[in-house]
Scaffold this motif. Structure first.
Motif, mmCIF file in Angstrom:
data_model
loop_
_atom_site.group_PDB
_atom_site.id
_atom_site.type_symbol
_atom_site.label_atom_id
_atom_site.label_comp_id
_atom_site.label_asym_id
_atom_site.label_seq_id
_atom_site.Cartn_x
_atom_site.Cartn_y
_atom_site.Cartn_z
ATOM 1 N N VAL A 170 34.603 37.323 -26.693
ATOM 2 C CA VAL A 170 34.362 38.323 -27.735
ATOM 3 C C VAL A 170 32.935 38.167 -28.272
ATOM 4 O O VAL A 170 32.202 39.150 -28.429
ATOM 5 C CB VAL A 170 35.392 38.188 -28.868
ATOM 6 N N SER B 198 41.107 41.164 -34.725
ATOM 7 C CA SER B 198 41.540 39.968 -33.986
ATOM 8 C C SER B 198 42.610 39.213 -34.763
ATOM 9 O O SER B 198 42.600 39.186 -35.997
ATOM 10 C CB SER B 198 40.330 39.053 -33.749
ATOM 11 N N GLN C 186 37.219 32.349 -28.657
ATOM 12 C CA GLN C 186 36.583 33.646 -28.894
ATOM 13 C C GLN C 186 35.282 33.815 -28.099
ATOM 14 O O GLN C 186 34.505 34.738 -28.382
ATOM 15 C CB GLN C 186 36.283 33.812 -30.389
ATOM 16 N N ASP D 193 38.759 38.719 -38.346
ATOM 17 C CA ASP D 193 39.411 37.616 -37.632
ATOM 18 C C ASP D 193 39.977 36.619 -38.652
ATOM 19 O O ASP D 193 39.479 35.512 -38.801
ATOM 20 C CB ASP D 193 38.421 36.916 -36.699
ATOM 21 N N VAL E 174 42.856 40.691 -29.409
ATOM 22 C CA VAL E 174 41.667 41.310 -29.978
ATOM 23 C C VAL E 174 41.549 42.744 -29.464
ATOM 24 O O VAL E 174 41.625 42.975 -28.262
ATOM 25 C CB VAL E 174 40.390 40.526 -29.599
ATOM 26 N N ASN F 133 45.164 35.389 -34.149
ATOM 27 C CA ASN F 133 45.696 34.321 -33.297
ATOM 28 C C ASN F 133 47.139 33.993 -33.676
ATOM 29 O O ASN F 133 47.643 32.926 -33.332
ATOM 30 C CB ASN F 133 44.816 33.067 -33.381
ATOM 31 N N LEU G 263 45.974 34.804 -28.483
ATOM 32 C CA LEU G 263 44.842 35.580 -28.984
ATOM 33 C C LEU G 263 44.982 37.058 -28.611
ATOM 34 O O LEU G 263 45.233 37.390 -27.461
ATOM 35 C CB LEU G 263 43.524 35.039 -28.426
#
Length: 387
Positions: free
Chosen positions: A200, A328, A197, A290, A380, A330, A378
């Motif tokens: 971000v 976000s 991340q 997240d 986002v 994963n 990932l």
């Protein structure tokens, strides 16, 4: 050992697809093996291995008919290191991934660098069987690494150990986008920060959070909150169910010299906090979501695929008139298209105007093979929302 794969699997391997599934094999293989993959006409395809792991049953490592030995691993490490030359020259960031599994033709292994310490994560016990050769090769290509740790992420006995060299300080302070973070390399499977991340968090430190009240849900050790505070947020609120999150988050603020006056930390369930915020008429200019792909507490089970839309809808309820949501995930099993549809369907349900102003995937140190796009897990999206 020679293993025959079915026609469809042979086509995938020829195109560079590295993951082997049970259904790819002509006959089932029960034990762990280093293998030569061949097609149904006994023609050579690739070399790799089969073994116990959490996803699939093995990996292709090379399409060349070459021995997989210490020299092979040296070659792979040398190539991986060269790919990341720019990160070695970047003084504002001192932690990044140096080997990313199938993206570096080493499926089953990732290696992260924290200052001058490395963390190996093993995902397959067959590859783990070549540990001595892998470590010897690594030390020749990365002699500057002072010490290393390892995490076992296969089977049920997931553990963490020191691997070789010096012990890292506890905490070890790393830099990312010129912000300091405390990490612990031998404290379970996690180190205290998710390095994927970094871009971000960089967006937060470089102006996205300036002048905003920021809510960080599923905050873990508060890394997003610290990045936001360092980027000029007027206030941050961090929410996580784990009791240790409070001390970990306080530590991150402390090492950056940030006052705790404008930083709020709640140890509670995310949905319980949404209800609390609504009752208190709290609003935020930026909500960061997240979550883990899957989580369970005493009252409920959370999964990204099933529950993310509810996170978005609850976030809108406590968003300022012109606020933003940073969404976000994963979750590998959720495609980019499906994830975006989930977000936007929920925003439509809430009757708000919205625009996706930026998106992020894995940073370049998390090398992804074009033939294995699911490795780019990932996803986002940053939305500007007007109520």
């Amino acid at each position: 050992m020679k293993v025959t794969v079915k026609k469809q699997a042979a086509k995938k391997i020829k195109k560079g697809y590295p993951l082997i599934q049970t259904e790819d094999l002509k006959k089932s293989v029960t034990s762990n093996h280093w293998v030569t993959f061949v097609d149904e006409t006994d023609q050579f395809l690739a070399r790799g291995y089969l073994g116990k792991q959490n996803k699939g049953i093995g990996w292709v490592l090379t399409a060349n008919d070459e021995p997989i030995d210490e020299a092979f691993f040296q070659k792979q490490f040398r190539t991986a290191k060269e790919k990341r030359r720019v990160y070695y020259q970047e003084e504002q960031t001192t932690a990044f991934r140096i080997v990313n599994g199938p993206g570096d033709h080493l499926g089953g292994l990732t290696i992260d660098l924290y200052e001058n310490f490395a963390v190996f994560s093993w995902y397959n016990e067959t590859l783990f069987g070549k540990k001595a050769e892998i470590i010897a090769a690594f030390q020749k290509i990365f002699p500057e690494v002072a010490g290393a740790y390892e995490k076992y992420r296969f089977g049920t006995g997931e553990v963490s150990n020191q691997l070789y060299g010096k012990k890292a300080p506890e905490p070890l302070l790393i830099k990312e986008n010129n912000v300091s973070y405390a990490v612990y390399l031998d404290e379970g499977l996690m180190t205290g920060i998710f390095l994927d991340q970094k871009e971000v968090r960089g967006k937060l430190t470089q102006g996205l959070a300036t002048g905003k009240k920021v809510l960080n849900m599923f905050s873990y050790t508060g890394a997003f909150s610290v990045a936001a505070a360092m980027g000029g947020a007027t206030e941050t609120t961090s929410v996580d169910l784990a009791k240790r999150s409070r001390l970990k988050t306080e530590e991150q603020f402390s090492i950056n010299g940030l006052s705790s006056d404008q930083q709020k930390i709640y140890v509670m369930d995310t949905f319980a906090y949404f209800n609390y915020a609504k009752k208190k008429n709290l609003t935020f200019d930026l909500v960061i979501l997240d979550p883990p792909s899957f989580a369970r507490n005493k009252k409920k089970v959370f999964s990204v695929a099933k529950d993310y839309g509810s996170l978005i809808e609850n976030s809108v309820d406590i968003l300022s008139e012109k606020g933003m949501i940073l969404a976000s995930t994963n979750a590998e099993n959720l495609s980019v298209t499906k994830f975006r549809q989930t977000i936007e369907t929920s925003l439509i349900n809430k009757g708000v105007s919205f625009e996706c102003v930026q998106s992020f995937r894995l940073p370049s140190d998390y090398t992804v093979s074009k033939a294995y796009p699911e490795g780019n897990y990932l996803k986002v999206f940053l939305y500007q929302i007007e109520k």
